[in-house]
Design a protein around this motif. Structure first.
Motif, PDB file in Angstrom:
ATOM      1  N   GLN A   1       9.057  18.304  -3.974  1.00 53.57           N
ATOM      2  CA  GLN A   1       9.132  19.674  -3.437  1.00 53.57           C
ATOM      3  C   GLN A   1      10.477  19.771  -3.196  1.00 53.57           C
ATOM      4  OE1 GLN A   1       6.893  22.149  -2.537  1.00 53.57           O
ATOM      5  NE2 GLN A   1       5.106  21.194  -3.035  1.00 53.57           N
TER       6      GLN A   1
ATOM      7  N   TYR B   1       2.625   8.212  -0.493  1.00 53.37           N
ATOM      8  CA  TYR B   1       1.898   9.183  -1.518  1.00 53.37           C
ATOM      9  C   TYR B   1       2.972  10.657  -1.106  1.00 53.37           C
ATOM     10  CZ  TYR B   1      -0.989  12.843  -3.832  1.00 53.37           C
ATOM     11  OH  TYR B   1      -1.559  13.728  -4.579  1.00 53.37           O
ATOM     12  N   TRP B   2       2.829  10.919   0.357  1.00 53.99           N
ATOM     13  CA  TRP B   2       3.546  12.202   0.750  1.00 53.99           C
ATOM     14  C   TRP B   2       5.007  11.925   0.803  1.00 53.99           C
ATOM     15  CZ3 TRP B   2       0.831  16.396   0.466  1.00 53.99           C
ATOM     16  CH2 TRP B   2      -0.398  16.366   0.328  1.00 53.99           C
TER      17      TRP B   2
ATOM     18  N   THR C   1       0.753  -1.338  -0.055  1.00 48.55           N
ATOM     19  CA  THR C   1      -0.075   0.061   0.017  1.00 48.55           C
ATOM     20  C   THR C   1       0.871   1.253   0.079  1.00 48.55           C
ATOM     21  OG1 THR C   1      -1.489  -1.402   1.692  1.00 48.55           O
ATOM     22  CG2 THR C   1      -2.193   0.858   0.993  1.00 48.55           C
TER      23      THR C   1
ATOM     24  N   LYS D   1       1.889   1.884  -3.656  1.00 46.87           N
ATOM     25  CA  LYS D   1       0.682   2.269  -4.279  1.00 46.87           C
ATOM     26  C   LYS D   1       0.727   3.730  -4.071  1.00 46.87           C
ATOM     27  CE  LYS D   1      -3.435   1.505  -6.400  1.00 46.87           C
ATOM     28  NZ  LYS D   1      -3.753   2.892  -6.300  1.00 46.87           N
TER      29      LYS D   1
ATOM     30  N   GLN E   1       5.663  13.386  -2.731  1.00 52.14           N
ATOM     31  CA  GLN E   1       5.377  14.705  -2.873  1.00 52.14           C
ATOM     32  C   GLN E   1       6.363  15.603  -2.155  1.00 52.14           C
ATOM     33  OE1 GLN E   1       2.754  16.751  -4.135  1.00 52.14           O
ATOM     34  NE2 GLN E   1       1.240  15.185  -4.711  1.00 52.14           N
ATOM     35  N   PHE E   2       6.862  15.158  -1.271  1.00 49.87           N
ATOM     36  CA  PHE E   2       7.924  15.852  -0.293  1.00 49.87           C
ATOM     37  C   PHE E   2       9.096  15.854  -1.289  1.00 49.87           C
ATOM     38  CE2 PHE E   2       5.790  14.920   4.163  1.00 49.87           C
ATOM     39  CZ  PHE E   2       4.988  16.184   3.819  1.00 49.87           C
TER      40      PHE E   2
ATOM     41  N   VAL F   1       0.425  11.497 -10.572  1.00 49.80           N
ATOM     42  CA  VAL F   1      -0.110  12.963 -10.544  1.00 49.80           C
ATOM     43  C   VAL F   1       1.056  13.810 -10.744  1.00 49.80           C
ATOM     44  CG1 VAL F   1      -0.662  14.680  -8.650  1.00 49.80           C
ATOM     45  CG2 VAL F   1      -1.672  12.429  -8.599  1.00 49.80           C
ATOM     46  N   LEU F   2       2.294  13.640 -10.541  1.00 51.59           N
ATOM     47  CA  LEU F   2       3.391  14.535 -10.814  1.00 51.59           C
ATOM     48  C   LEU F   2       4.189  14.058 -12.029  1.00 51.59           C
ATOM     49  CD1 LEU F   2       4.684  14.522  -7.259  1.00 51.59           C
ATOM     50  CD2 LEU F   2       3.521  16.372  -8.256  1.00 51.59           C
TER      51      LEU F   2
ATOM     52  N   VAL G   1       5.560  13.738  10.211  1.00 49.37           N
ATOM     53  CA  VAL G   1       4.144  13.737   9.671  1.00 49.37           C
ATOM     54  C   VAL G   1       3.508  12.440  10.355  1.00 49.37           C
ATOM     55  CG1 VAL G   1       2.874  13.194   7.574  1.00 49.37           C
ATOM     56  CG2 VAL G   1       4.504  14.907   7.537  1.00 49.37           C
ATOM     57  N   ASP G   2       2.505  12.624  11.116  1.00 51.31           N
ATOM     58  CA  ASP G   2       1.767  11.426  11.749  1.00 51.31           C
ATOM     59  C   ASP G   2       0.807  10.878  10.397  1.00 51.31           C
ATOM     60  OD1 ASP G   2       0.247   9.413  12.888  1.00 51.31           O
ATOM     61  OD2 ASP G   2      -0.167  10.772  14.465  1.00 51.31           O
ATOM     62  N   THR G   3       0.937   9.979   9.856  1.00 47.04           N
ATOM     63  CA  THR G   3       0.051   9.305   9.091  1.00 47.04           C
ATOM     64  C   THR G   3      -1.310   8.587   9.715  1.00 47.04           C
ATOM     65  OG1 THR G   3       1.683   7.583   8.722  1.00 47.04           O
ATOM     66  CG2 THR G   3       1.651   9.221   7.049  1.00 47.04           C
TER      67      THR G   3
ATOM     68  N   TRP H   1      -0.784   4.159   2.703  1.00 46.72           N
ATOM     69  CA  TRP H   1      -1.069   4.778   1.380  1.00 46.72           C
ATOM     70  C   TRP H   1      -0.350   6.239   1.681  1.00 46.72           C
ATOM     71  CZ3 TRP H   1      -2.834   9.177  -0.316  1.00 46.72           C
ATOM     72  CH2 TRP H   1      -3.228   9.300  -1.774  1.00 46.72           C
ATOM     73  N   LYS H   2      -0.789   7.030   2.695  1.00 46.56           N
ATOM     74  CA  LYS H   2      -0.193   8.182   3.022  1.00 46.56           C
ATOM     75  C   LYS H   2       1.406   8.406   2.985  1.00 46.56           C
ATOM     76  CE  LYS H   2      -4.014   9.171   5.951  1.00 46.56           C
ATOM     77  NZ  LYS H   2      -4.545   9.644   7.233  1.00 46.56           N
TER      78      LYS H   2
END
Lengths: 337, 337
Positions: A296, A288-289, A61, A64, A292-293, A72-73, A319-321, A284-285
């Motif tokens: 950036q 995903y994040w 996951t 994923k 993204q990070f 997305v990116l 970051v607490d997922t 998953w988060k």
């Protein structure tokens, strides 16, 4: 005839002008796309996710999420990892990846200290790095994404309180010598003590992350306390072992089990009612994040006011997922698709 | 002659084909731009930041982060807030904003419970909401970005340990009845006890967030303990008051002060050496990532595997924006520019 020739020459000249303008336009549009391109990567831009025990379901996951962010990116991703639970293998894999200078690396560290030097080498080489799921806090990486294990224990305690209507004897089966499991246990115990005065924790047992050992310790506890009402296990193998113990030992009542994570065996036991609830991590988060990070960082998008602050410091430090509760009602959503 | 005509016709046909292909390409490229547009907003897309005591310096860096993210994402932002420390004013401002259906709202809540109903109203209206700096944990918002206050206290304790070479008497000036200040104090005390056995905490005083009261309590402590070596103040007004106290009272040695936040008076005292260090919160990150998260929600970019999981749940539940230490060496970077 001459007139006709003139028309043809005129048309041909028009064609050449058109051709010229077309290429001009193409050039102009590619340069005006510049800022838009900042928000959208190239397929040649590759981000790598690195784990250990790379073949287990647990990472699916997270990968994923990593892939979803890549879509997305508009960038590429690669999944690598130590196939075994082996520090040296993970270091070797990481060294190979660093040599290829990828656009960024998201790492789940096999233990908090062993990878420090290798991770710092990646950072010194200018490669953006974030850590997820398992931190390497002594490294120079500034961002970690993962579960707050203490809070996960708090969530388990409140679910247990609800399942038992606030009264009865409970036990914990955990990994006594591993930090994240100690924190899950601590969150559970402190919340039971504070919020459920009529629930009594009769035993905290070491299941050593092993299905058979967890089954044995659970059987012992159930025999010792025939009125045992609930067991919280802080990891998935233990959960399945405890489930087998509850099925095999005759006790005065159905022991309610709360387990951890969402591998197939656990979900099957949730579905057939052996396990009342299991805690799903926000994997998953994490994936995903993480991407993204890294994006950036790689594109220098986040740049704080203070000039002394480096780009890496523009990312959150932690970051607490989060945690979600899986029961018979929503278990279908958690099977791998 | 017929041959020449044939060539011209051939060229003309080629021109028409080219023209046709060109428009075809243009069409294809505009439709392939679709996903690219997802990553870039419209200027008409407005995100609102809502605070209380909206005019104070503290919010400036958070707003700068919000604006910086807006520039990256090509969207508009608006800054609103209660001008006073007034619950009803913040609710009224929020109601006005909700009525205009903005693209998203980032809120710093004046207290943990008062805004719950209004915030939930925004969510019910389909407006993406995140909370930053001050949480409203009973609301239906799933994401909070802010300082981990306990960890800030830990950082202060370690800086104090360094300043005092691990020995001496210290005191804390705080707001005893406010949760974030209790947590900062707790992190400080527990770390001193655990890691600095030769540092003794002789008093924890209530400065009530007031410069004059903080000055008075600090003067009392310094008189009572002439060998006092350090004071940690958990908020900025107190820090300035304590600075004045140290300047006015003759003590055996220069008392080292560690303060909180980076308003101008505090930075001036860091520059002239009255305050040894102050803790800067990651306010720029709060603003920057609030807007990034709202944008993700508004554009449905983050969509997890599980169909039952709503988009809001694809965001992290908690983001720790971290702490950095400001001393004479780097104080220039923290003045508003």
């Amino acid at each position: 005839m001459k007139k006709l020739l003139f028309i043809y020459v005129f048309l041909f000249a028009g064609f050449l002008t058109y051709l010229y303008n077309y290429h001009l336009k193409e050039f102009a549009s590619s340069s005006s796309n510049q800022p838009q391109d900042d928000l959208r990567g190239k397929v040649s831009e590759k981000y790598v996710m690195v784990t250990f025990l790379a073949g287990i379901d647990y990472w699916k996951t997270a990968l994923k999420g990593f892939e979803d962010a890549a879509r997305v990116l508009n960038v590429s991703v690669e999944y690598r990892g130590a196939t075994q639970y082996d520090v040296h293998e993970q270091i070797a894999v990481l060294e190979q990846i660093i040599a290829k200078k990828p656009a960024g690396i998201a790492i789940s560290a096999i233990n908090p200290t062993a990878l420090t030097a290798t991770i710092n080498k990646a950072i010194d080489a200018g490669i953006p790095v974030v850590l997820f799921d398992s931190d390497a806090s002594s490294s120079n990486v500034h961002t970690f994404l993962g579960t707050n294990n203490y809070n996960a224990g708090v969530t388990a305690a409140r679910k247990m309180g609800e399942l038992l209507n606030g009264r009865g004897k409970v036990s914990v089966v955990t990994l006594l010598n591993q930090l994240n499991h100690q924190e899950r246990t601590k969150g559970f115990l402190e919340t039971i003590y504070k919020e459920y005065p009529q629930i009594e924790v009769v035993a905290v047992k070491d299941g050593r992350g092993d299905q058979l050992v967890s089954k044995q310790v659970a059987e012992e506890v159930i025999k010792q306390y025939p009125d045992l009402a609930g067991i919280f296990t802080t990891e998935a193998n233990g959960g399945v072992g405890v489930g087998e113990a509850v099925q095999s030992v005759k006790s005065d009542r159905q022991v309610k089990i709360i387990s951890f994570d969402t591998d197939k065996n656990t979900l099957d036991m949730v579905q057939n009612g052996t396990i009342s609830a299991t805690l799903a991590q926000g994997t998953w988060k994490m994936g995903y994040w993480s991407l993204q990070f890294l994006f950036q960082l790689n594109h220098n998008l986040a740049s704080p006011q203070q000039e002394s602050v480096s780009d890496a410091l523009a990312l959150p430090v932690y970051v607490d997922t989060g945690i979600s509760i899986v029961t018979k009602e929503n278990v279908e959503d958690y099977y791998a698709k």
